[in-house]
Design an enzyme around this catalytic site. Structure first.
Site, PDB file in Angstrom:
ATOM      1  N   ARG A  15     -25.729 -16.246 -48.945  1.00  0.00           N
ATOM      2  CA  ARG A  15     -27.140 -16.519 -49.249  1.00  0.00           C
ATOM      3  C   ARG A  15     -27.466 -16.300 -50.728  1.00  0.00           C
ATOM      4  O   ARG A  15     -28.533 -15.794 -51.082  1.00  0.00           O
ATOM      5  CB  ARG A  15     -28.050 -15.655 -48.357  1.00  0.00           C
ATOM      6  CG  ARG A  15     -28.093 -16.159 -46.911  1.00  0.00           C
ATOM      7  CD  ARG A  15     -29.032 -15.342 -46.060  1.00  0.00           C
ATOM      8  NE  ARG A  15     -28.605 -13.959 -45.953  1.00  0.00           N
ATOM      9  CZ  ARG A  15     -29.394 -12.932 -45.688  1.00  0.00           C
ATOM     10  NH1 ARG A  15     -30.687 -13.126 -45.512  1.00  0.00           N
ATOM     11  NH2 ARG A  15     -28.911 -11.719 -45.592  1.00  0.00           N
ATOM     12  N   LYS A  18     -30.798 -17.991 -51.820  1.00  0.00           N
ATOM     13  CA  LYS A  18     -31.988 -17.258 -51.383  1.00  0.00           C
ATOM     14  C   LYS A  18     -32.271 -16.124 -52.370  1.00  0.00           C
ATOM     15  O   LYS A  18     -33.385 -15.959 -52.859  1.00  0.00           O
ATOM     16  CB  LYS A  18     -31.738 -16.693 -49.992  1.00  0.00           C
ATOM     17  CG  LYS A  18     -32.816 -15.743 -49.504  1.00  0.00           C
ATOM     18  CD  LYS A  18     -32.317 -14.900 -48.336  1.00  0.00           C
ATOM     19  CE  LYS A  18     -33.382 -13.941 -47.861  1.00  0.00           C
ATOM     20  NZ  LYS A  18     -34.546 -14.602 -47.270  1.00  0.00           N
ATOM     21  N   CYS A 530     -34.133 -17.933 -44.259  1.00  0.00           N
ATOM     22  CA  CYS A 530     -33.019 -18.313 -43.393  1.00  0.00           C
ATOM     23  C   CYS A 530     -33.169 -17.621 -42.049  1.00  0.00           C
ATOM     24  O   CYS A 530     -33.780 -16.565 -41.965  1.00  0.00           O
ATOM     25  CB  CYS A 530     -31.705 -17.868 -44.027  1.00  0.00           C
ATOM     26  SG  CYS A 530     -31.442 -18.578 -45.652  1.00  0.00           S
ATOM     27  N   TRP A 575     -34.629 -21.581 -29.874  1.00  0.00           N
ATOM     28  CA  TRP A 575     -34.341 -20.874 -31.120  1.00  0.00           C
ATOM     29  C   TRP A 575     -32.957 -20.237 -31.129  1.00  0.00           C
ATOM     30  O   TRP A 575     -32.676 -19.316 -31.897  1.00  0.00           O
ATOM     31  CB  TRP A 575     -35.456 -19.855 -31.422  1.00  0.00           C
ATOM     32  CG  TRP A 575     -36.765 -20.539 -31.751  1.00  0.00           C
ATOM     33  CD1 TRP A 575     -36.938 -21.869 -31.986  1.00  0.00           C
ATOM     34  CD2 TRP A 575     -38.063 -19.951 -31.873  1.00  0.00           C
ATOM     35  NE1 TRP A 575     -38.270 -22.149 -32.247  1.00  0.00           N
ATOM     36  CE2 TRP A 575     -38.975 -20.993 -32.174  1.00  0.00           C
ATOM     37  CE3 TRP A 575     -38.553 -18.653 -31.747  1.00  0.00           C
ATOM     38  CZ2 TRP A 575     -40.344 -20.767 -32.359  1.00  0.00           C
ATOM     39  CZ3 TRP A 575     -39.919 -18.430 -31.938  1.00  0.00           C
ATOM     40  CH2 TRP A 575     -40.799 -19.475 -32.242  1.00  0.00           C
ATOM     41  N   CYS A 657     -48.164 -21.512 -30.462  1.00  0.00           N
ATOM     42  CA  CYS A 657     -48.684 -21.609 -31.822  1.00  0.00           C
ATOM     43  C   CYS A 657     -49.160 -23.039 -32.065  1.00  0.00           C
ATOM     44  O   CYS A 657     -49.059 -23.879 -31.194  1.00  0.00           O
ATOM     45  CB  CYS A 657     -47.606 -21.254 -32.830  1.00  0.00           C
ATOM     46  SG  CYS A 657     -46.915 -19.634 -32.529  1.00  0.00           S
ATOM     47  N   HIS A 708     -52.419 -16.157 -40.564  1.00  0.00           N
ATOM     48  CA  HIS A 708     -51.440 -16.451 -41.616  1.00  0.00           C
ATOM     49  C   HIS A 708     -51.953 -16.052 -42.995  1.00  0.00           C
ATOM     50  O   HIS A 708     -51.233 -16.128 -43.970  1.00  0.00           O
ATOM     51  CB  HIS A 708     -51.075 -17.937 -41.598  1.00  0.00           C
ATOM     52  CG  HIS A 708     -50.502 -18.338 -40.274  1.00  0.00           C
ATOM     53  ND1 HIS A 708     -51.300 -18.762 -39.238  1.00  0.00           N
ATOM     54  CD2 HIS A 708     -49.242 -18.325 -39.801  1.00  0.00           C
ATOM     55  CE1 HIS A 708     -50.537 -19.011 -38.189  1.00  0.00           C
ATOM     56  NE2 HIS A 708     -49.287 -18.752 -38.503  1.00  0.00           N
ATOM     57  N   CYS A 740     -52.445 -15.846 -33.479  1.00  0.00           N
ATOM     58  CA  CYS A 740     -51.034 -15.574 -33.227  1.00  0.00           C
ATOM     59  C   CYS A 740     -50.823 -14.063 -33.415  1.00  0.00           C
ATOM     60  O   CYS A 740     -51.789 -13.328 -33.629  1.00  0.00           O
ATOM     61  CB  CYS A 740     -50.193 -16.403 -34.215  1.00  0.00           C
ATOM     62  SG  CYS A 740     -48.440 -16.477 -33.781  1.00  0.00           S
TER      63      CYS A 740
HETATM   64  N1  GLN Z   1     -46.026 -12.159 -28.951  1.00  0.00           N
HETATM   65  C1  GLN Z   1     -45.562 -12.671 -30.199  1.00  0.00           C
HETATM   66  C2  GLN Z   1     -46.254 -11.941 -31.328  1.00  0.00           C
HETATM   67  O1  GLN Z   1     -47.353 -11.534 -31.168  1.00  0.00           O
HETATM   68  C3  GLN Z   1     -45.854 -14.157 -30.316  1.00  0.00           C
HETATM   69  C4  GLN Z   1     -45.342 -14.738 -31.598  1.00  0.00           C
HETATM   70  C5  GLN Z   1     -45.401 -16.257 -31.691  1.00  0.00           C
HETATM   71  O2  GLN Z   1     -46.162 -16.911 -31.050  1.00  0.00           O
HETATM   72  N2  GLN Z   1     -44.607 -16.867 -32.499  1.00  0.00           N
HETATM   73  O3  GLN Z   1     -45.714 -11.784 -32.398  1.00  0.00           O
HETATM   74 ZN    ZN Z   2     -48.087 -17.834 -32.113  1.00  0.00          ZN
END
Ligand code: GLN
Ligand code: ZN
Length: 774
Positions: A15, A18, A530, A575, A657, A708, A740
């Site tokens: 890396r 990075k 990454c 993932w 999300c 975010h 989130c």
């Molecule tokens: N439960 C996870 C969190 O709160 C959900 C994360 C996600 O949606 N990517 O971090």
């Molecule tokens: Zn989320």
């Protein structure tokens, strides 16, 4: 017969890129040092490929951030908001400003949008187009890198995204035109690039047109025909490789077969049937070569030589050896760099390791396949061929992979297993009685801030500097404080905070059988970020409960409900690097059963609300629409299997999300979660329209603030969003929660934001009561 490579990982085996980029952004190294690192990675990659016997070695596959952004800079598609900045900064800083935004010396420019590259986990920077969009040759990176390699004695094959895919990857920033209409303005800059390359005696140029794997409109298909005819007219001497990957050409095949290109590259891993389709069509022109993508560029499994050689032979029998190239299925940027660096035999045992190949090993596979295909008689005497056959045979029969108990459990799944005992309407009444929650119940998505401190405890524990007991105590303390904070703030459904988790997939993978991990198996996700996906190599099962301890501990601290927190089967699958010896749906079902057991154990431990996160369900959609129904069928079923083992009064939540739900809203409803929380605040609740138009029957928590950003929203803003939401969804179906998880945020802003959020919910309750009184 030649060997062909489409692209090589540019992050460096350790890396290096990075680290260099992040040091540069932090002001720790100079721009020259950064450029030097890039140069040295390119040199290593070219030399490695030359030594591996690759004939067509790519150039311009290197990028400091993203190859689509590189092309935007090359073509001068620089959005206006960066023009001022471009005057006072060097090109590198202009480039990074486009990727990451810039906030310094009074400048404040937001970054360009980023989105997923087809169905991979790589993210690209979305080109922005205006109606009057102009294109000029702004950067000569592609020519410079060709010359740079040439100076090293390596004549490369420059790679660039084709004009049609480039336009389709972008977005119109104003109304009144379609981006494909820009093709005539764009093409001259491509000509200019080709002229300059021709002046350097280029022989081969690769054009990636991955949109050929998608359903194209007639206009888009016509653009393909137009572009490659024009290129051929002007540059008849350049050998053009048209590369498609990730799926079949589908209904675009006839168009493609009529193009005057030198070579067509086919992804025969994702779409093995297309070789037959092409050979049997009788439409392949006598002069066209085929590049056979037989080595999987997107997964980490060793190639099956016997199988690949049969494919290559089919092609050479039909076309002759000359017209065939051997290649990976797509660019190797989706593979980790080098399996030889995995030396820790406890993380990755030799038995599992022998089944795998990373980018460097894949080059070797391409070279060996080429050798065997050209020297058929040698095959059976070759040690390398035998080794490959033995490893593949071992993998087929290994007891590490095959768990009869798991297989027979999957085989015995009945229709009842993916059904809750009663309909949502029945369950809802029981849940209302048991849970006793207010209107507009407040909750969060699961994680609370993963502070540097929390991370340092985990790092110390892993290094053996902290005992298990001491680590556990620290996590307990953090969890307890988080519970107290949520109580004080007045949240209705609490969470334990997920402090014990590194990553929402890795945490589960580490506790499930059938998963392996690497130390250095990094793949670029975006820019300098990454990821190191787990490897699902065998039948998946759950030796023991995974989350019950933390959920019960948190529940024991409070009289409020604590929500159990799990990652769903589709997200775990999506993932990870997934085994390729059985259908993905089969692996997903196995994971679903493991999660189902966890859900039931949580219920037995007294957890009444359980969330199964599925943020990746939409990104798993196949590229071609005709394959959507099949995917959605098994993916939704897997979620339902995981969620359906519980009693009616246990409330199942799911979380997704930012997603566009319009085209899959029926399938989201079919998941039948009692509550779904979704990301909505950035789109000002527009996403909710899909739910409203559809009459979504279950409960919904549209995220009321964007996690975010560190910005603390006011309760007033959130009330406005909730009012918008309750205009389209009945108030008694609505939950109040952030977008989130909060793990990337700081405590300070998190506390302030949640206090505002609870106040917003209270205001909404009062408003609704007043209406009822009237
Ligand atoms: N439960 C996870 C969190 O709160 C959900 C994360 C996600 O949606 N990517 O971090
Ligand atoms: Zn989320």
């Amino acid at each position: 017969m030649l060997t062909n490579n489409l692209g090589y990982p540019r992050i460096g085996s350790n890396r290096e890129l990075k680290k260099a980029c992040e040091s540069y952004w932090a002001g720790k190294i100079s721009v020259d040092e950064l450029l030097e690192t890039g140069k040295s990675i390119r040199k290593q990659n070219w030399q490695l490929q030359a030594e591996s016997g690759i004939d067509l070695i790519p150039s311009n596959d290197f990028s400091f951030y993203d190859q689509v952004l590189d092309l935007s800079l090359t073509l001068g598609a620089i959005p206006e908001r960066y023009h001022e900045l471009g005057k006072t900064n060097n090109t590198t800083d202009l480039y990074f400003a486009m990727a990451r935004g810039a906030q310094k010396d009074g400048q404040d420019v937001v970054a360009m949008e980023m989105t997923k590259w087809f169905d991979t986990n790589y993210h690209y920077i979305v080109p922005e187009f205006t109606k009057k969009q102009a294109f000029i040759l702004f950067s000569e990176k592609i020519i410079d890198e060709f010359i740079e390699a040439n100076d090293l004695g390596i004549k490369t094959k420059p790679v660039l995204i084709g004009p049609v895919s480039y336009l389709l990857l972008g977005k119109e920033k104003e109304e009144g035109f379609h981006r494909i209409d820009l093709i005539e303005k764009l093409l001259p800059v491509y000509f200019e690039i080709l002229e300059k390359l021709e002046a350097q005696n280029v022989e081969w140029v690769q054009f990636d047109e991955p949109f050929l794997a998608l359903n194209l409109s007639t206009k888009e298909r016509n653009a393909i025909t137009y572009v490659y005819n024009e290129i051929n007219k002007r540059f008849p001497n350049i050998k053009i490789i048209l590369a498609n990957y990730f799926d079949c050409f589908g209904e675009n095949l006839a168009t493609v077969l009529a193009l005057p290109v030198h070579t067509l590259h086919l992804d025969l891993v994702r779409c093995p049937s297309q070789l037959d389709d092409i050979l049997e069509s009788g439409q392949l022109s006598e002069s066209v070569y085929l590049s056979l993508g037989v080595v999987d560029g997107r997964n980490i499994w060793k190639n099956d030589f016997k199988n690949s050689l049969a494919i290559i032979k089919k092609a050479t029998d039909a076309l002759g050896q000359n017209r065939v190239l051997v290649a990976p299925s797509c660019s190797l940027i989706h593979s980790p760099c080098d399996l030889e660096l995995e030396t820790n035999t406890t993380t990755l045992t030799p038995e599992i390791k022998q089944w795998m190949a990373f980018a460097k090993q894949k080059l070797e596979e391409v070279q060996l396949l080429h050798y065997f295909a050209a020297n058929e008689t040698d095959v059976n005497n070759s040690i390398r061929f035998q080794e490959n056959a033995v490893a593949n045979e071992n993998r087929k029969t290994s007891p590490l992979i095959h768990n009869e108990k798991v297989k027979s459990r999957v085989a015995k799944i009945t229709a009842a297993d993916d059904q809750r005992k009663n309909s949502f309407a029945v369950r809802r009444k029981k849940q209302i009685d048991v849970l006793n929650l207010p209107l507009f119940p407040t909750t969060t998505i699961g994680s609370f801030p993963q502070t540097n401190e929390v991370r340092s405890w985990r790092a110390k524990f892993k290094k053996g500097e902290l005992t298990a007991a001491a680590y556990n105590d620290l996590l307990q303390k953090e969890t307890e404080e988080t519970i107290r904070f949520q109580e004080e703030t007045g949240l209705d459904v609490l969470v334990h905070g997920e402090f014990e988790r590194n990553d929402m997939v890795e945490y589960f993978g580490e506790q499930l059988d059938g998963f392996a991990f690497t130390k250095n198996g990094w793949v670029q996700s975006y820019g300098s970020r990454c990821v190191k996906p787990p490897v699902i190599y065998g039948d998946v099962s759950r030796p023991k409960p995974m989350t019950v301890k933390w959920s019960s501990y948190a529940q024991s601290l409070t009289s409020k409900w604590v929500k159990g927190m799990l990652t769903g089967p589709v997200t775990i699958l999506q993932w990870s690097f997934v085994r390729n010896d059985q259908a993905r749906s089969e692996t997903c079902t196995q994971i679903a059963l493991a999660i189902r057991d966890e859900v039931i154990d949580l219920e037995n431990a007294g957890i009444k609300i359980i969330q199964i996160d599925e943020p990746a369900i939409r990104e798993g959609l196949p590229l071609r629409k005709e394959e959507w129904a099949n995917y959605l069928d098994w993916a939704v079923k897997a979620f339902r299997i995981s969620a359906s083992g519980v009693k009616d009064d246990t409330q199942i939540h799911t979380h997704m999300c930012y997603s566009e739900f319009n085209d899959i809203i029926q399938n989201i409803a079919d998941m039948d979660a009692d509550v779904i929380t979704i990301e909505c605040s950035r789109s000002q609740m527009e996403l909710l329209d899909a739910f409203a138009n559809f009459n979504y029957p279950n409960e919904i928590g549209p995220g009321v603030y964007d996690i975010h950003s560190p910005r603390v929203p006011s309760s007033k803003e959130m009330v406005q969003l909730l009012e918008k939401a309750s205009a389209v969804i009945p108030a008694d179906q609505l939950w109040v929660n952030p977008d989130c998880g909060l793990k990337t945020r700081h405590w300070d802003e998190t506390k302030k934001a949640l206090i505002e959020m609870v106040a917003a919910a209270q205001e909404m309750r009062v408003a609704v009561e007043n209406i009822t009184l009237i």
